[in-house]
Each structure stands twice: as structure tokens, then as C-alpha cells.
Enzyme design. Sequence first.
Site, PDB file in Angstrom:
ATOM      1  N   ILE A 116       5.691   3.401  -9.335  1.00  0.00           N
ATOM      2  CA  ILE A 116       6.235   3.898  -8.061  1.00  0.00           C
ATOM      3  C   ILE A 116       7.705   3.495  -7.935  1.00  0.00           C
ATOM      4  CG2 ILE A 116       5.979   3.919  -5.547  1.00  0.00           C
ATOM      5  CD1 ILE A 116       2.968   3.213  -6.001  1.00  0.00           C
ATOM      6  N   PHE A 146       9.196  -2.939 -10.495  1.00  0.00           N
ATOM      7  CA  PHE A 146       9.648  -1.710 -11.158  1.00  0.00           C
ATOM      8  C   PHE A 146       8.526  -1.106 -11.998  1.00  0.00           C
ATOM      9  CE2 PHE A 146      13.023   0.701 -13.600  1.00  0.00           C
ATOM     10  CZ  PHE A 146      13.471   1.401 -12.493  1.00  0.00           C
ATOM     11  N   GLY A 147       7.385  -0.901 -11.342  1.00  0.00           N
ATOM     12  CA  GLY A 147       6.280  -0.180 -11.985  1.00  0.00           C
ATOM     13  C   GLY A 147       6.475   1.308 -11.798  1.00  0.00           C
ATOM     14  N   HIS A 153       0.807   4.112   7.168  1.00  0.00           N
ATOM     15  CA  HIS A 153       0.319   4.059   5.774  1.00  0.00           C
ATOM     16  C   HIS A 153       0.084   5.471   5.205  1.00  0.00           C
ATOM     17  CE1 HIS A 153      -1.908   1.264   2.749  1.00  0.00           C
ATOM     18  NE2 HIS A 153      -1.361   2.305   2.143  1.00  0.00           N
ATOM     19  N   GLY A 169       1.746   6.681   2.455  1.00  0.00           N
ATOM     20  CA  GLY A 169       2.293   6.772   1.096  1.00  0.00           C
ATOM     21  C   GLY A 169       1.655   7.851   0.239  1.00  0.00           C
ATOM     22  N   ARG A 209       2.742  -3.445   0.359  1.00  0.00           N
ATOM     23  CA  ARG A 209       1.665  -3.981   1.182  1.00  0.00           C
ATOM     24  C   ARG A 209       2.290  -4.807   2.310  1.00  0.00           C
ATOM     25  NH1 ARG A 209      -1.139  -0.663  -0.203  1.00  0.00           N
ATOM     26  NH2 ARG A 209      -3.109  -0.734  -1.318  1.00  0.00           N
ATOM     27  N   GLU A 262      -2.888  -4.445   9.124  1.00  0.00           N
ATOM     28  CA  GLU A 262      -2.960  -3.085   9.668  1.00  0.00           C
ATOM     29  C   GLU A 262      -4.426  -2.678   9.888  1.00  0.00           C
ATOM     30  OE1 GLU A 262      -0.829  -1.263   6.307  1.00  0.00           O
ATOM     31  OE2 GLU A 262      -2.663  -0.211   5.759  1.00  0.00           O
ATOM     32  N   THR A 273       6.809   0.131   1.233  1.00  0.00           N
ATOM     33  CA  THR A 273       5.657   1.016   1.034  1.00  0.00           C
ATOM     34  C   THR A 273       4.629   0.309   0.150  1.00  0.00           C
ATOM     35  OG1 THR A 273       6.783   2.013  -0.849  1.00  0.00           O
ATOM     36  CG2 THR A 273       6.919   3.211   1.236  1.00  0.00           C
TER      37      THR A 273
END
Length: 323
Positions: free
Chosen positions: A159, A156-157, A289, A291, A242, A271, A240
Amino acid sequence: MIKPSVLVTRRWPAAVEAQLAETYNATFNSADVPLAACEMRDAMKRFDAVLPTVTDKLGADVFEVTKPQAKIIGNYGVGYSHIDEASARDLGLTVTNTPDVLSECTADIAMTLMLMVARRAGEGEREVRDGRWTGWRPTHLVGTKVSGKTLGIIGFGRIGQEMAKRAHLGFGMKIVVQNRSQVASEVLDTYGAIQVDTVEELLPQCDFVSLHCPGGAANRHLMNSARLDLMKQDAFLINTARGEVIDEHALIQALMFGTIGGAALDVFDGEPRIAPDLVQCDNLVMLPHLGSATREAREAMGFRVLDNLEDFFSGRNPRDRVI
Ligand code: 8YV
């Protein structure tokens, strides 16, 4: 005054490259092909600053340099699990990242993925493009309602909080969060969120689970087969963060045997290589990727690296120093 030398390992937005060229003795990678480990090691010996991205693996081998010229690694991106932290510390390097400026766009992509997988948008798009659509019918590509459901957010940072804002205020979703530290109650209250102590506690309650924790060794395979089994049978997993955070083999099993409803991924382990079995899963949405892939975020990320370099070369502690 001699301008510090900087190596930019991939093409960046033109406006940022122009500013870099003006302020520094900048070397650009006009071919935009990722550097090999030996080239990266060579860069550590030749440039005052190296500016990598997620496509550059800065493992321990890259830091096996006796007298590096490089003093700062200005990472273009918020995640930095591609940089070997212990080696960077041993060499006394400063490492910075680019938080904040991509939070909204990354949460937008997580929302995109959540809606796409729930509403079967990927399947529908493939059907229309393939010429397989036979027309409207009440039973056609029936998906799952998103509004009002329960969303679990792991990490819960910045993003994760942007995701909660969209889901709760826009879609009336109930928010359950798991985070390594206690989140301030006023922050939780903003999103009507409740915090639980463990991932095990979160998973069985949620219709959607979105991963927003860092990658790296600490969270490798955080979503393993035991935890996937704790998800509801019709729940969806969104990543979203890693690729390594999910055990892809376990995910493939869960998707193929229908022990979860579906998944939507913007990031992959190793990836851009995609595990062939993932491609077989219809209940899976995959993006390459994307994002932070907006003009606004990508420019802001570049200018944030410039801010950090300016701080560093003026003798100040860079605002986004992570190592
Ligand atoms: C970046 C990301 O574009 O910032 C991150 O951590 O995952 C991406 O959105 C990428 O990392 C560029 O280095």
C-alpha cells in the site's frame, strides 16, 4: 465428500456469499452485527473455518478452547492485528489475510485524505452544507499546495508503494520512506524515493507523512507526542493503517495547539468510538474506515479468502498464510 463448515462473521458482497454457500456448508451473519467474544469462542468449537473481519476482536480469550473444531481463520482484510497471534499459533491454527487486492483502493483513500486536509475540503463541505458560504474571496479557505511537496511514507509495503506511485508520478512529490527492512534500490528508484533509517530522521523533512505500517503492539503509538513534535509546524499526518499507530491524545494536543498543520484519519483507536475532542478539531478530516470500500476491492477480498480456503482444504499451503 462432506463440505467443510465455515462461519462468515459479517455480511460480505453478494457474489462472494453465493460462492461460499455453493462450496461450503456456510453460516452467514444476516443481522451483520459483530459477534460477542463468547459467540466467537463458540464458533471456534463448531466450525472448520472462521472468516472474521477487523470488527472481530480475536483476543486470547476467544482462543481459550480445549479442542477447537476450527483449523483456519480466513481473515477478510490485510491487517490482522485484531487476531492474537500467540494464541492462534498455540492452537496450531492457520491464519490467512487478503493482501494486494486492496492496495490500490487503500492508497486512493490515503490520497483522498491528503488532498482533503491540505485543500481544506472537509471544512469547505461543512460550510456549504451548513449554508454558511458567503461567496468567493481571495482569502477564503486558503489551503496548502500538494504538488511537488515532500511526502514521508512510514511502512513501504504494497500500500505504501501504491501511495508513492500516485504521489510521485501523479503529483511530482518527493518521496522519503522509512521501513523496517531495507527496500530494494530498484523499488525505491521507481518512485524516486530515498529510504531513511528512522522515523526521527524522516519526520522533520516532510510536508506530509502517511502511515502504511501494520498495527498491533509493535507499532502502538508509533506517532507519539515526541514524534509529532518532530513534524514541521505546517505538515500534515495521514493515517490509513490502524488507529493504534497514533497516540490520539497527543494528536489532539498537536491539532489544538497548531504544532502541526492538520491530520486526516481513516482509522481510529477503539473504532467506531471516536474520541470526542477529535470532533472539535477543524484541521482534521475523518472517514469511517473506507480504505478498501470499493465494490471491486471488497469482492476481490472475498474471492481471495475463497482461494485461501480452497488451498487449505485441498491440503496446500494457502498463498496468503500469515500464521
Ligand atoms: C478492511 C483494512 O476492509 O484490510 C484491512 O486491513 O483495514 C480494511 O480496508 C478491513 O480490515 C476488513 O476486515
